[in-house]
Scaffold this motif. Structure first.
Motif, short mmCIF file in Angstrom:
data_model
loop_
_atom_site.label_atom_id
_atom_site.label_comp_id
_atom_site.label_asym_id
_atom_site.label_seq_id
_atom_site.Cartn_x
_atom_site.Cartn_y
_atom_site.Cartn_z
N SER A 1 0.81 -1.22 0.00
CA SER A 1 0.00 0.00 0.00
C SER A 1 0.84 1.27 0.00
CB SER A 1 -0.95 0.02 1.21
OG SER A 1 -0.21 0.20 2.41
N ASP A 2 2.12 1.16 0.22
CA ASP A 2 2.99 2.34 0.29
C ASP A 2 3.89 2.40 -0.95
OD1 ASP A 2 4.18 4.49 2.30
OD2 ASP A 2 5.85 3.52 1.23
N ARG A 3 3.94 3.58 -1.56
CA ARG A 3 4.72 3.73 -2.79
C ARG A 3 6.21 3.46 -2.57
NH1 ARG A 3 4.10 7.69 -7.53
NH2 ARG A 3 5.99 7.21 -8.67
N ARG B 1 7.60 1.43 -0.49
CA ARG B 1 7.83 -0.02 -0.41
C ARG B 1 7.70 -0.67 -1.78
NH1 ARG B 1 5.31 0.90 4.79
NH2 ARG B 1 3.23 0.38 4.03
N HIS C 1 10.65 0.66 6.31
CA HIS C 1 9.95 0.10 5.15
C HIS C 1 10.46 -1.32 4.85
CE1 HIS C 1 7.55 3.53 4.03
NE2 HIS C 1 8.60 4.32 3.98
#
Length: 136
Positions: A20-22, A24, A55
């Protein structure tokens, strides 16, 4: 191709949270080609090294990357097995969307073409508002 066992809810939660995290996702993209050290991965990101480490920890906990020590360095490698489990879960829904898109295509194709459409009904003039003049 090996059969991927069904993913548990906890596995899917961890994978989708990690994805969900750019930052990562960008880390995974960098690891797609080759393994890299934590320091090399941290370069090129607009976040601090400790943030990149956090991350990487999330990616490690989701088992999307594997960490090993090489002397004083930590080396990260992409581990695609969990991605395959998430892909297998998504594939069940891809079948649904394929069928729905096919239904939509059939509906659109059943509609008359613009050239074949019936002419638009004649427009009746809108009533005009004429004011009556008073006679004195």
């Amino acid at each position: 191709m090996a059969c991927t066992p069904p993913a548990t809810a906890a596995t899917l939660d961890a994978v989708f949270f990690a994805l969900s995290d750019r930052t990562r996702r960008d880390l995974l993209e960098r690891l797609r080609g080759a393994e890299e050290t934590a320091g090399a991965l941290a370069r090129g990101f607009a976040v601090t090294r400790p943030a990149v480490s956090r991350h990487l920890r999330i990616l490690r906990e989701a088992e999307l990357v594997v960490e090993r020590r090489r002397g004083r360095e930590r080396v990260y490698t992409l581990s695609p097995a969990r991605l395959e489990a998430a892909t297998a879960w998504l594939d069940a829904y891809r079948v649904f969307w394929t069928a729905r898109l096919r239904d939509l295509r059939d509906l659109v194709e059943s509609l008359p073409d613009d050239d074949d459409a019936a002419p638009a009904p004649a427009r009746t003039p809108a009533p005009t508002s004429r004011t009556k003049r008073r006679t004195r």
